[in-house]
Design a protein around this motif. Structure first.
Motif, mmCIF file in Angstrom:
data_model
loop_
_atom_site.group_PDB
_atom_site.id
_atom_site.type_symbol
_atom_site.label_atom_id
_atom_site.label_comp_id
_atom_site.label_asym_id
_atom_site.label_seq_id
_atom_site.Cartn_x
_atom_site.Cartn_y
_atom_site.Cartn_z
ATOM 1 N N PHE A 54 -21.177 -40.107 -3.793
ATOM 2 C CA PHE A 54 -22.417 -38.956 -3.658
ATOM 3 C C PHE A 54 -21.375 -37.711 -2.971
ATOM 4 O O PHE A 54 -20.210 -37.892 -3.344
ATOM 5 C CB PHE A 54 -22.522 -39.573 -2.212
ATOM 6 C CG PHE A 54 -24.141 -40.275 -1.882
ATOM 7 C CD1 PHE A 54 -23.166 -41.837 -1.337
ATOM 8 C CD2 PHE A 54 -25.114 -40.340 -2.314
ATOM 9 C CE1 PHE A 54 -24.446 -42.999 -1.553
ATOM 10 C CE2 PHE A 54 -25.969 -41.051 -2.464
ATOM 11 C CZ PHE A 54 -25.513 -42.698 -1.919
ATOM 12 N N PHE A 109 -26.178 -34.655 1.174
ATOM 13 C CA PHE A 109 -25.857 -35.725 0.223
ATOM 14 C C PHE A 109 -26.762 -34.918 -0.667
ATOM 15 O O PHE A 109 -28.303 -34.671 -0.448
ATOM 16 C CB PHE A 109 -26.262 -37.070 0.604
ATOM 17 C CG PHE A 109 -25.237 -37.422 1.273
ATOM 18 C CD1 PHE A 109 -25.142 -37.360 3.369
ATOM 19 C CD2 PHE A 109 -24.351 -38.433 1.271
ATOM 20 C CE1 PHE A 109 -23.645 -37.446 3.989
ATOM 21 C CE2 PHE A 109 -22.707 -38.985 2.330
ATOM 22 C CZ PHE A 109 -22.965 -38.545 3.120
ATOM 23 N N GLY A 110 -26.092 -35.617 -2.319
ATOM 24 C CA GLY A 110 -26.743 -35.086 -3.464
ATOM 25 C C GLY A 110 -27.229 -36.721 -3.429
ATOM 26 O O GLY A 110 -27.112 -37.930 -2.969
ATOM 27 N N ALA A 111 -28.164 -36.998 -4.540
ATOM 28 C CA ALA A 111 -28.449 -38.240 -5.171
ATOM 29 C C ALA A 111 -27.637 -39.602 -5.116
ATOM 30 O O ALA A 111 -28.198 -40.468 -5.164
ATOM 31 C CB ALA A 111 -29.587 -38.294 -5.878
#
Lengths: 113, 114
Positions: free
Chosen positions: A89, A103-105
């Motif tokens: 992440f 957070f990104g995916a």
């Protein structure tokens, strides 16, 4: 509104080769970036970070590169090992308050022998 | 040093039921976080405590979610009543007051709402 994008949901790499995980962001106010690694059934663990005053930070096999003009960062793992198989992440702190991580995916990395 | 403890690890309930999750942070960590991670997404902060006070709960659905950290140590997150879309992993994390970027996460509680 996704401020942090990790456009590759998964990546498969052969052991010993380089893994490159990418992260794009839209908020130009982000000035610090963290990478977290997550194994199944465990919580994320901090891996490496970079400040916006730098364009590179290295820690052993892990290097993070930051291109502010492109609003892009990448995590390089060299050489990749099977134990690196995890979800990665990208997580910059919310600007102005360094408490909330965005957070990104995530990108699922699989390193195969 | 013991890590962040969470219980239960798994929970299955029916919609409209109530559920509670418990978290015990690393000893001495003043800051405690609850995150929700829906499948295929990154963790999203629900609430942050500094000792026993709430610092940020802007993304907590307050009509059904509540959290407390009464003595500034362990914490409980409650959902009442649960909806199908609450199915997720609930992660607890803690950090020291001066190194809040290095958050230490527990293993999470996987909630399934049927």
């Amino acid at each position: 509104d996704q401020q942090v994008k990790q456009n590759s949901p998964s990546l498969s790499v052969q052991e010993g080769r380089i893994s490159i995980l990418n992260c794009d962001y839209t908020n130009s106010m982000f000035d610090y970036f963290l990478w977290y690694k997550k194994y199944p059934a465990e919580g994320p663990t901090f891996l490496i970070s970079i400040s916006s005053i730098k364009d590179k930070n290295e820690d052993g096999r892990f290097t993070v590169f930051l291109n502010k003009s492109a609003k892009h960062l990448s995590l390089h793992i060299v050489p990749s090992q099977p134990g690196d198989s995890a979800v990665y992440f990208c997580a910059p702190p919310w600007p102005g308050g360094y408490n909330k991580l965005i957070f990104g995916a995530g990108t699922r990395l699989a390193v195969h022998p | 040093e013991a890590g962040v403890a969470q219980s239960p690890r798994y929970k299955i309930i029916e919609k409209r039921q109530s559920v509670a999750f418990w978290c015990n942070p690393i000893s001495g960590h003043a800051t405690l976080y609850w995150y929700q991670q829906i499948l295929g997404q990154g963790p999203k902060l629900l609430i942050q405590f500094q000792n026993n006070g709430v610092v940020d709960d802007s993304q907590l659905p307050k009509d059904r979610f509540s959290a407390e950290r009464l003595k500034g140590v362990d914490s409980t997150l409650k959902i009442q009543p649960a909806k199908l879309e609450d199915s997720a992993v609930y992660l607890c994390a803690s950090s020291t007051r001066d190194r809040f970027l290095e958050q230490f996460f527990g293993p999470g509680t996987r909630l399934t709402v049927l």
